[in-house]
Design a protein around this motif. Structure first.
Motif, mmCIF file in Angstrom:
data_model
loop_
_atom_site.group_PDB
_atom_site.id
_atom_site.type_symbol
_atom_site.label_atom_id
_atom_site.label_comp_id
_atom_site.label_asym_id
_atom_site.label_seq_id
_atom_site.Cartn_x
_atom_site.Cartn_y
_atom_site.Cartn_z
ATOM 1 N N TYR A 192 -64.384 -15.275 28.066
ATOM 2 C CA TYR A 192 -63.221 -15.499 28.916
ATOM 3 C C TYR A 192 -62.883 -14.183 29.612
ATOM 4 O O TYR A 192 -62.725 -13.157 28.957
ATOM 5 C CB TYR A 192 -62.033 -16.014 28.099
ATOM 6 C CG TYR A 192 -62.280 -17.405 27.566
ATOM 7 C CD1 TYR A 192 -62.240 -18.507 28.407
ATOM 8 C CD2 TYR A 192 -62.582 -17.606 26.214
ATOM 9 C CE1 TYR A 192 -62.485 -19.791 27.926
ATOM 10 C CE2 TYR A 192 -62.835 -18.878 25.729
ATOM 11 C CZ TYR A 192 -62.785 -19.965 26.589
ATOM 12 O OH TYR A 192 -63.033 -21.227 26.110
ATOM 13 N N PHE B 179 -60.377 -12.103 31.715
ATOM 14 C CA PHE B 179 -58.961 -12.007 32.084
ATOM 15 C C PHE B 179 -58.712 -10.970 33.180
ATOM 16 O O PHE B 179 -57.598 -10.486 33.338
ATOM 17 C CB PHE B 179 -58.122 -11.681 30.835
ATOM 18 C CG PHE B 179 -58.130 -12.785 29.814
ATOM 19 C CD1 PHE B 179 -57.236 -13.831 29.902
ATOM 20 C CD2 PHE B 179 -59.061 -12.785 28.773
ATOM 21 C CE1 PHE B 179 -57.244 -14.871 28.967
ATOM 22 C CE2 PHE B 179 -59.077 -13.811 27.834
ATOM 23 C CZ PHE B 179 -58.171 -14.856 27.939
ATOM 24 N N ASN C 150 -50.099 -13.258 35.805
ATOM 25 C CA ASN C 150 -50.426 -11.919 35.312
ATOM 26 C C ASN C 150 -49.423 -11.559 34.224
ATOM 27 O O ASN C 150 -48.229 -11.448 34.488
ATOM 28 C CB ASN C 150 -50.343 -10.863 36.419
ATOM 29 C CG ASN C 150 -51.264 -11.154 37.597
ATOM 30 O OD1 ASN C 150 -50.794 -11.553 38.656
ATOM 31 N ND2 ASN C 150 -52.549 -10.981 37.420
ATOM 32 N N LEU D 10 -63.359 -11.684 24.843
ATOM 33 C CA LEU D 10 -62.112 -11.717 25.631
ATOM 34 C C LEU D 10 -62.101 -10.452 26.484
ATOM 35 O O LEU D 10 -61.719 -9.374 26.018
ATOM 36 C CB LEU D 10 -60.903 -11.782 24.705
ATOM 37 C CG LEU D 10 -60.915 -12.970 23.738
ATOM 38 C CD1 LEU D 10 -59.889 -12.789 22.621
ATOM 39 C CD2 LEU D 10 -60.647 -14.267 24.491
ATOM 40 N N ILE E 248 -58.903 -7.124 29.351
ATOM 41 C CA ILE E 248 -57.454 -7.231 29.095
ATOM 42 C C ILE E 248 -56.766 -5.861 29.080
ATOM 43 O O ILE E 248 -55.588 -5.761 28.736
ATOM 44 C CB ILE E 248 -57.120 -8.007 27.796
ATOM 45 C CG1 ILE E 248 -57.701 -7.310 26.575
ATOM 46 C CG2 ILE E 248 -57.573 -9.448 27.869
ATOM 47 C CD1 ILE E 248 -57.084 -7.808 25.283
ATOM 48 N N ALA F 192 -53.177 -9.750 30.730
ATOM 49 C CA ALA F 192 -54.063 -10.912 30.799
ATOM 50 C C ALA F 192 -53.780 -11.643 32.098
ATOM 51 O O ALA F 192 -52.641 -12.033 32.366
ATOM 52 C CB ALA F 192 -53.815 -11.838 29.606
ATOM 53 N N SER F 193 -54.789 -11.808 32.921
ATOM 54 C CA SER F 193 -54.628 -12.577 34.156
ATOM 55 C C SER F 193 -55.132 -13.990 33.931
ATOM 56 O O SER F 193 -56.249 -14.191 33.457
ATOM 57 C CB SER F 193 -55.375 -11.896 35.303
ATOM 58 O OG SER F 193 -54.773 -10.644 35.564
ATOM 59 N N LEU F 194 -54.252 -14.939 34.232
ATOM 60 C CA LEU F 194 -54.507 -16.351 33.885
ATOM 61 C C LEU F 194 -54.571 -17.190 35.149
ATOM 62 O O LEU F 194 -53.864 -18.171 35.303
ATOM 63 C CB LEU F 194 -53.365 -16.880 32.991
ATOM 64 C CG LEU F 194 -52.860 -15.957 31.878
ATOM 65 C CD1 LEU F 194 -51.664 -16.592 31.175
ATOM 66 C CD2 LEU F 194 -53.976 -15.668 30.872
ATOM 67 N N MET G 252 -58.818 -19.926 34.915
ATOM 68 C CA MET G 252 -58.795 -19.644 33.475
ATOM 69 C C MET G 252 -58.379 -20.907 32.714
ATOM 70 O O MET G 252 -57.285 -21.420 32.903
ATOM 71 C CB MET G 252 -57.798 -18.509 33.184
ATOM 72 C CG MET G 252 -57.545 -18.236 31.702
ATOM 73 S SD MET G 252 -59.005 -17.802 30.739
ATOM 74 C CE MET G 252 -59.509 -16.259 31.492
ATOM 75 N N VAL H 78 -56.757 -19.060 26.843
ATOM 76 C CA VAL H 78 -55.481 -18.475 26.434
ATOM 77 C C VAL H 78 -55.237 -18.753 24.943
ATOM 78 O O VAL H 78 -54.738 -17.899 24.207
ATOM 79 C CB VAL H 78 -54.325 -19.015 27.306
ATOM 80 C CG1 VAL H 78 -53.037 -18.259 27.009
ATOM 81 C CG2 VAL H 78 -54.673 -18.899 28.777
ATOM 82 N N LEU I 23 -57.196 -16.261 23.109
ATOM 83 C CA LEU I 23 -56.559 -14.942 23.199
ATOM 84 C C LEU I 23 -55.382 -14.844 22.230
ATOM 85 O O LEU I 23 -55.225 -13.849 21.508
ATOM 86 C CB LEU I 23 -56.090 -14.683 24.643
ATOM 87 C CG LEU I 23 -55.314 -13.384 24.877
ATOM 88 C CD1 LEU I 23 -56.182 -12.157 24.590
ATOM 89 C CD2 LEU I 23 -54.779 -13.311 26.314
#
Ligand code: PLP
Length: 361
Positions: free
Chosen positions: A4, A6, A295, A318, A321, A332-334, A338, A343, A346
């Motif tokens: 993932y 981020f 964000n 992950l 981050i 964490a950019s979602l 994403m 998430v 995470l």
């Protein structure tokens, strides 16, 4: 192991889009050429750019009296282009200083001799909340610039500031298509593609037609009117980036559009914020009402602990981050691409990390 990403940008893209890009290489629509090799004057590309524009119009319900333009040069070049095209009457703009990217926009406007008035700033509070729009007694600004989502500091406008008769110009680079806004509330919108809409090299500008064509002798590559006339093909456009954005737009439509993206982004960010607010180890510094959906910065207050966390997260797939150097800690950019599972993973990881490092503060 599922990875993932981020990253704040360039950022994760939807899996089906990557799969489609792979399938389209090396021969796009059986042409014997890849998208990287086709002419921007070809019928193949005409379809790509026109469809991308139409899908943008559909997804954002862009009124007919707005142009949709494709530029290069990133959000940053638009910090120059917007004042050159739009600040033609007063040569003066207002700025809500909500963070790094708003500040950068003001800086670039000053460089082209546009006067920039900071109407309000939350710099002294480390940008942990949004500045409040003062009452503009009368209109003496060509526009007020805001950054709708502050990528680095993690704040976002849900309710737009009331600028009265003064036009609002929004830098939407990091929550474009990830949170709902009414295009008609803005004179112009700018957004780099590499956060929510694909890959670097493409910047979208949406601008109301009556605002353009008022500047004289602009450099051609910055001229909104010229780009509107030429369907964004005054020179060679970023063909591959427009193609990639087109695939993301198609994916967005299939997924239910911007309203659905906002719902998902809210759900993802709430999961993370709820955990952070409960945690004894982590703090999310942004005040609740102003929190970004995409964000999420958070800190432990201990640099060694942050470094350990980032390294262990990376080992578990992950990625990216680490927080921006100006805020420190983590972020964490979602963005739209994403998935919720990312998430969840995470939050599980952070929860375990807190348990395993309980004594360390
Ligand atoms: C990333 C970003 C920019 C700058 O984008 P570039 O494409 O690097 O020029 C501008 N504004 C915001 C809000 C951003 O997130």
């Amino acid at each position: 192991m599922t990875i993932y990403n981020f990253s704040a940008g360039p950022a994760t893209m939807p899996d089906p889009v990557i799969v489609q890009i792979k399938a389209d290489l090396p021969s796009y629509k059986n042409s014997g050429m890849s998208v990287m090799e086709i002419s921007h004057r070809s019928a193949l590309f005409d379809d790509i750019i026109n469809q991308a524009q139409q899908d943008l119009r559909d997804l954002l319900q862009i009124p007919d009296n707005y142009s949709v333009l494709f530029f290069q040069g990133g959000g940053t070049l638009q910090f120059t282009a917007a004042p050159l095209n739009l600040a033609t009457k007063y040569h003066r703009i207002g700025l809500l200083d909500s963070g790094h990217w708003a500040d950068r926009a003001g800086d670039e406007a000053s460089r082209v001799n546009v006067k920039v008035d900071v109407l309000a700033s939350t710099k002294d509070d480390k940008y942990t909340h949004l500045p409040e729009m003062p009452d503009l007694k009368q209109n003496t600004y060509d526009y007020v610039h805001i950054c709708t989502n502050n990528t680095i500091e993690g704040t976002a406008y849900t309710k737009l500031p009331d600028t009265g008769d003064t036009e609002l110009v929004g830098d939407m680079s990091s929550n474009f298509m990830g949170q709902q806004y009414n295009v008609k509330d803005f004179g112009a919108i700018m957004a780099g593609a590499q956060k929510n809409l694909g890959i670097a090299g493409l910047t979208i500008v949406i601008v109301r037609n009556d605002l353009i064509g008022k500047a004289q002798n602009l450099p051609s590559m910055l001229d909104y009117e010229l780009f509107a006339k030429k369907n964004s093909m005054f020179n060679t456009p970023p063909v591959f980036a427009i193609y990639a954005a087109g695939l993301v737009l198609k994916w967005l439509k299939e997924q239910g559009g911007v309203a659905e993206m906002e719902r998902r982004n809210r759900k993802k960010s709430n999961l993370l914020y709820d955990f952070l607010d409960e945690s004894k180890m982590f703090t999310a510094p942004v005040v609740k009402a102003d929190r970004s959906l995409v964000n999420v910065p958070f800190v432990t207050g201990n640099k060694d602990l942050d470094a350990k966390l980032i390294s262990e997260a990376t080992e578990q797939g992950l990625l990216n981050i680490k927080g921006h150097r100006s805020v420190g800690g983590m972020r964490a950019s979602l963005y739209n691409a994403m998935p919720y599972e990312g998430v969840e993973k995470l939050v599980d990881f952070l929860n375990n990390f807190e348990k395993n490092n309980g004594g360390v503060q």
